[in-house]
Every structure is written in structure tokens, then in C-alpha cells.
Design a protein around this motif. Structure first.
Motif, PDB file in Angstrom:
ATOM      1  N   PHE A   1      52.694  42.488  42.174  1.00  0.00           N
ATOM      2  CA  PHE A   1      53.322  41.516  43.068  1.00  0.00           C
ATOM      3  C   PHE A   1      53.488  40.191  42.342  1.00  0.00           C
ATOM      4  CE2 PHE A   1      53.524  38.664  46.759  1.00  0.00           C
ATOM      5  CZ  PHE A   1      54.441  39.349  47.543  1.00  0.00           C
ATOM      6  N   GLU A   2      54.712  39.805  42.065  1.00  0.00           N
ATOM      7  CA  GLU A   2      54.948  38.666  41.176  1.00  0.00           C
ATOM      8  C   GLU A   2      54.755  37.313  41.856  1.00  0.00           C
ATOM      9  OE1 GLU A   2      58.511  39.036  38.886  1.00  0.00           O
ATOM     10  OE2 GLU A   2      58.115  41.133  38.364  1.00  0.00           O
ATOM     11  N   LEU A   3      54.827  37.272  43.186  1.00  0.00           N
ATOM     12  CA  LEU A   3      54.575  36.006  43.884  1.00  0.00           C
ATOM     13  C   LEU A   3      53.082  35.913  44.166  1.00  0.00           C
ATOM     14  CD1 LEU A   3      57.564  35.994  46.395  1.00  0.00           C
ATOM     15  CD2 LEU A   3      57.377  34.763  44.226  1.00  0.00           C
ATOM     16  N   ARG A   4      52.307  35.712  43.103  1.00  0.00           N
ATOM     17  CA  ARG A   4      50.847  35.804  43.197  1.00  0.00           C
ATOM     18  C   ARG A   4      50.268  34.869  44.249  1.00  0.00           C
ATOM     19  NH1 ARG A   4      48.871  38.138  38.451  1.00  0.00           N
ATOM     20  NH2 ARG A   4      50.303  39.813  37.923  1.00  0.00           N
ATOM     21  N   ASN A   5      50.875  33.690  44.424  1.00  0.00           N
ATOM     22  CA  ASN A   5      50.321  32.723  45.376  1.00  0.00           C
ATOM     23  C   ASN A   5      50.306  33.249  46.804  1.00  0.00           C
ATOM     24  OD1 ASN A   5      49.846  30.837  43.443  1.00  0.00           O
ATOM     25  ND2 ASN A   5      51.638  29.597  43.864  1.00  0.00           N
ATOM     26  N   LEU A   6      51.192  34.217  47.095  1.00  0.00           N
ATOM     27  CA  LEU A   6      51.318  34.700  48.454  1.00  0.00           C
ATOM     28  C   LEU A   6      50.602  36.022  48.698  1.00  0.00           C
ATOM     29  CD1 LEU A   6      55.065  33.873  49.197  1.00  0.00           C
ATOM     30  CD2 LEU A   6      53.052  32.758  50.122  1.00  0.00           C
ATOM     31  N   PHE A   7      50.058  36.617  47.650  1.00  0.00           N
ATOM     32  CA  PHE A   7      49.494  37.959  47.796  1.00  0.00           C
ATOM     33  C   PHE A   7      48.421  38.009  48.876  1.00  0.00           C
ATOM     34  CE2 PHE A   7      46.709  41.489  46.880  1.00  0.00           C
ATOM     35  CZ  PHE A   7      47.595  42.515  46.572  1.00  0.00           C
ATOM     36  N   VAL A   8      47.469  37.102  48.815  1.00  0.00           N
ATOM     37  CA  VAL A   8      46.355  37.132  49.760  1.00  0.00           C
ATOM     38  C   VAL A   8      46.832  36.889  51.184  1.00  0.00           C
ATOM     39  CG1 VAL A   8      44.192  36.034  50.397  1.00  0.00           C
ATOM     40  CG2 VAL A   8      44.702  36.451  48.007  1.00  0.00           C
ATOM     41  N   ALA A   9      47.804  35.997  51.354  1.00  0.00           N
ATOM     42  CA  ALA A   9      48.301  35.699  52.688  1.00  0.00           C
ATOM     43  C   ALA A   9      49.011  36.911  53.302  1.00  0.00           C
ATOM     44  CB  ALA A   9      49.251  34.509  52.631  1.00  0.00           C
ATOM     45  N   ILE A  10      49.697  37.695  52.474  1.00  0.00           N
ATOM     46  CA  ILE A  10      50.455  38.837  52.983  1.00  0.00           C
ATOM     47  C   ILE A  10      49.564  40.057  53.181  1.00  0.00           C
ATOM     48  CG2 ILE A  10      52.376  40.400  52.463  1.00  0.00           C
ATOM     49  CD1 ILE A  10      53.677  38.124  50.907  1.00  0.00           C
ATOM     50  N   ASP A  11      48.546  40.212  52.339  1.00  0.00           N
ATOM     51  CA  ASP A  11      47.660  41.379  52.412  1.00  0.00           C
ATOM     52  C   ASP A  11      46.675  41.207  53.565  1.00  0.00           C
ATOM     53  OD1 ASP A  11      46.212  43.676  51.868  1.00  0.00           O
ATOM     54  OD2 ASP A  11      45.030  42.741  50.286  1.00  0.00           O
ATOM     55  N   VAL A  12      47.165  41.386  54.786  1.00  0.00           N
ATOM     56  CA  VAL A  12      46.381  41.090  55.977  1.00  0.00           C
ATOM     57  C   VAL A  12      45.159  41.989  56.098  1.00  0.00           C
ATOM     58  CG1 VAL A  12      46.435  41.024  58.503  1.00  0.00           C
ATOM     59  CG2 VAL A  12      48.385  40.188  57.183  1.00  0.00           C
ATOM     60  N   ASP A  13      45.293  43.286  55.739  1.00  0.00           N
ATOM     61  CA  ASP A  13      44.163  44.190  55.929  1.00  0.00           C
ATOM     62  C   ASP A  13      43.180  44.166  54.767  1.00  0.00           C
ATOM     63  OD1 ASP A  13      45.556  45.493  53.942  1.00  0.00           O
ATOM     64  OD2 ASP A  13      46.050  47.274  55.146  1.00  0.00           O
ATOM     65  N   ARG A  14      43.447  43.300  53.779  1.00  0.00           N
ATOM     66  CA  ARG A  14      42.532  43.084  52.655  1.00  0.00           C
ATOM     67  C   ARG A  14      42.184  44.381  51.903  1.00  0.00           C
ATOM     68  NH1 ARG A  14      44.321  38.866  53.837  1.00  0.00           N
ATOM     69  NH2 ARG A  14      43.205  37.104  54.749  1.00  0.00           N
ATOM     70  N   ASP A  15      43.189  45.274  51.773  1.00  0.00           N
ATOM     71  CA  ASP A  15      42.919  46.503  51.030  1.00  0.00           C
ATOM     72  C   ASP A  15      43.342  46.404  49.567  1.00  0.00           C
ATOM     73  OD1 ASP A  15      45.656  46.494  51.242  1.00  0.00           O
ATOM     74  OD2 ASP A  15      45.831  48.556  52.005  1.00  0.00           O
ATOM     75  N   GLY A  16      43.790  45.214  49.157  1.00  0.00           N
ATOM     76  CA  GLY A  16      44.176  45.016  47.760  1.00  0.00           C
ATOM     77  C   GLY A  16      45.595  45.431  47.451  1.00  0.00           C
ATOM     78  N   TYR A  17      46.403  45.722  48.496  1.00  0.00           N
ATOM     79  CA  TYR A  17      47.797  46.123  48.289  1.00  0.00           C
ATOM     80  C   TYR A  17      48.683  45.443  49.330  1.00  0.00           C
ATOM     81  CZ  TYR A  17      45.865  49.835  45.375  1.00  0.00           C
ATOM     82  OH  TYR A  17      45.195  50.533  44.398  1.00  0.00           O
TER      83      TYR A  17
END
Length: 336
Positions: free
Chosen positions: A262-278
């Protein structure tokens, strides 16, 4: 004596051989102008707010007044610059009461009058308040036990979970990977060698020597929140969301994007709501709508059927159940 102290202060600040910078020059000129109330370019004793000794030290030629040049070259002027520079540095960390108590108790016990390893109230030369504040165990004397209590209180706490740069895997993933004896908890030995090992005592909130599911979940949530706050996406990142080339980024073609993909690294955590790393397409769509839409149904109704399921919502089940007022398993207009 005061002149000597000024000179020592200036020397310690390393200013004695320096030429004033533009900022220093302005500070000196502004200060001189405040002294020079008559505006004649000279500061007389009546205009100078300091002591006679300070005035004489600045008035190098003994003329009864001093110029800006004399003020700049004086120890008083240089001390002013040193104080200005010191005020712009990071403040020294404050010593806690426990640190100060430990230091003072060590000093007090070294001065134990009768060398019996304790200082009784009759031997104390300070105030009652000071004695009581150092008598940590309340036994009426200052002794090695008080010192140990103070020193124990100064032990640095476990490092904060904010040290993590990436979110943790989900709780169930951690247990499946690390729980070697399959007892549903993690011991210090099972965490050995992992990034979580230094944080064991911090996470083990009940102090039973094992991390249960609830403790692991709190750790996962705390790390995710800390990483999100640190890596919160910018408005520019959010504007690129509609253009994400999902198929191109999905290198292993598993229908989801890992952090490395995922190239927009700043947004990865915000989008990964279930916190499964994907990050999945559904999570991207959900996040897009959360930014663009204010209405609950519009934000989470990913299949546009006019109602939101728990899978579409993607958040905590208990929050979803509160929103699903009629208990039919969906949040619709009827629930508002």
C-alpha cells in the motif's frame, strides 16, 4: 563580586569571544533604548535600573554615563545575551519528588550523627514538614528503608507502546503465532525475542505473569491508536484515494494490500479498521465514504441497499448494536 559572577556566567556560555549576531545586536539596542529615557544616546546613573556596582562596571571610562558600545562590551551586556540564549534552549527536565527524596535521603544518612543507620526526629535539624515528607514508611525515623522506597519509585517506567512504528497483528493472530502451549495466554518466555517482550510488564495490567486476550486486545488497540496519530494522512493523501490502482499494488494477487504493497503509507492504519494488517477494497471504500459523507447510511452502506450490516460497518460490534435499535441486524433509516 557581582561583576565576577557575570564574567563567569558569560564565559560558561561561551560568549566572551563572539561578536553579537543581528538578533543579539537588536536585543542590546532595544534594552539600551529602554534605559536611555532621554534619548540622547547615553545612559546616566539615574536612568540605569541596576545597582551602583553594575553601573560602574558598564561605565568603563568612568564618565558618569555609558554608550551602547560600552554596554555591548560590558559583562552586563554579555550576561544579557547569555540569558537570552539560555532561555531559547530546551528546559532541563524537572526532577520528581521521588528523585529529590532519594538524593536527600542518601545525603542525610551519610551525615547520620550517631552512625546507627537512621536519623531520628531528635537528630533532625530541618522542619517537621521536611522530616515527614522524607519519612516514607512513617516509622518516625529516616533510614535505609525510606531510601529504598524513594529509589524504587524513581525506576523508569516501561517504555510506552508509542514506540511502535507499525500496528500489531490482531490479537488472535498473536495468540496463534506465539502461544506455544495453547493455553490462550502469552508468557514472558513465549514473547522472548519479539518486539513485545520489553513491554510485557506494561501490558500485564493485572500482574499475573501472563497476557490474556483482553490485555492483548488493549495493547493492539493502544498501538494502533498511537501509530494512527503519528501517521495520520494528509488531505493530499485522501484526495488520491479514488485513484488507487488496487490490482497493480496487489502484487501477490490475494485481493488485499499489505502495508508494503500500500503506497499511501500514511493512511494504511486509518483504513485498516479491523487491524488485521491488510487493506481491502471494502475498507478503502468505507474510509472514502467516512471522509466524504456526513450521513451514517451513506458512509457505510457499501452495497447501496439502503441499510448497513455489521460487515459493512467494520467497527466494534457493541457500537453497531447500539445503532441497530430495532435489533434486526441492520442499521437503516428506521433506527434513527
Amino acid at each position: 563580586m557581582r561583576t565576577v559572577a557575570f564574567a563567569a556566567f558569560v564565559a560558561a556560555a561561551g560568549l566572551s569571544a563572539q561578536s553579537p549576531s543581528a538578533e543579539h545586536t537588536k536585543l542590546l539596542a532595544d534594552t539600551f533604548a529602554r534605559y536611555d529615557r532621554s534619548g540622547d544616546g547615553k545612559v546616566t546613573r539615574d536612568e540605569f535600573p541596576g545597582s551602583d556596582a553594575q553601573f560602574r562596571a558598564v561605565d568603563a571610562d568612568g564618565s558618569g554615563s555609558f554608550s551602547l558600545d560600552e554596554f555591548t562590551r560590558s559583562a552586563t551586556g554579555k550576561a544579557l545575551l547569555a540569558a537570552f540564549d539560555a532561555s531559547r534552549k530546551e528546559p532541563r527536565p524537572r526532577a520528581s519528588f521521588d528523585v529529590l527524596a532519594a538524593r536527600r535521603l542518601r545525603a542525610v544518612l551519610r551525615l547520620d550523627p550517631n552512625r546507627d543507620g537512621r536519623v531520628a526526629r531528635a537528630e533532625w535539624r530541618g522542619t517537621d514538614l521536611a522530616f515527614r515528607s522524607l519519612d516514607l514508611d512513617g516509622n518516625g525515623s529516616l533510614d535505609t528503608h525510606d531510601r529504598k522506597l524513594a529509589e524504587t519509585a524513581t525506576v523508569a517506567p516501561a517504555p510506552s507502546l508509542r514506540a511502535f512504528k507499525q500496528p500489531l497483528p490482531a490479537k488472535d493472530v498473536l495468540l496463534a503465532k506465539l502461544d506455544r502451549n495453547k493455553d490462550g495466554t502469552l508468557s514472558p518466555a513465549e514473547l522472548g525475542g519479539t518486539d513485545l517482550a520489553p513491554f510485557f510488564a506494561y501490558i500485564d495490567s493485572n500482574g499475573d505473569g501472563h497476557l490474556d486476550g483482553a490485555e492483548l486486545q488493549r495493547a493492539v488497540d493502544a498501538v494502533a491508536a498511537a501509530v494512527y496519530r503519528r501517521n495520520a494522512g494528509t488531505r493530499a493523501d485522501i484526495q488520491h484515494l479514488p485513484d488507487i490502482p488496487f490490482a497493480t499494488w496487489d502484487k501477490d494477487k490475494d485481493g488485499r494490500l499489505a502495508n508494503a504493497e500500500f503506497e499511501l503509507r500514511n493512511l494504511f492504519v486509518a483504513i485498516d479498521v479491523d487491524r488485521d494488517g491488510y487493506v481491502t477494497k471494502e475498507e478503502i471504500e468505507r474510509f472514502k465514504r467516512s471522509i466524504e459523507e456526513a450521513d451514517f447510511i451513506a458512509r457505510f452502506d457499501l452495497n447501496d441497499d439502503g441499510r448497513v450490516s455489521l460487515a459493512e460497518f467494520g467497527g466494534a460490534p457493541q457500537v453497531f448494536r447500539r445503532a441497530d435499535r430495532n435489533g434486526d441486524g441492520f442499521v437503516s433509516r428506521q433506527d434513527f
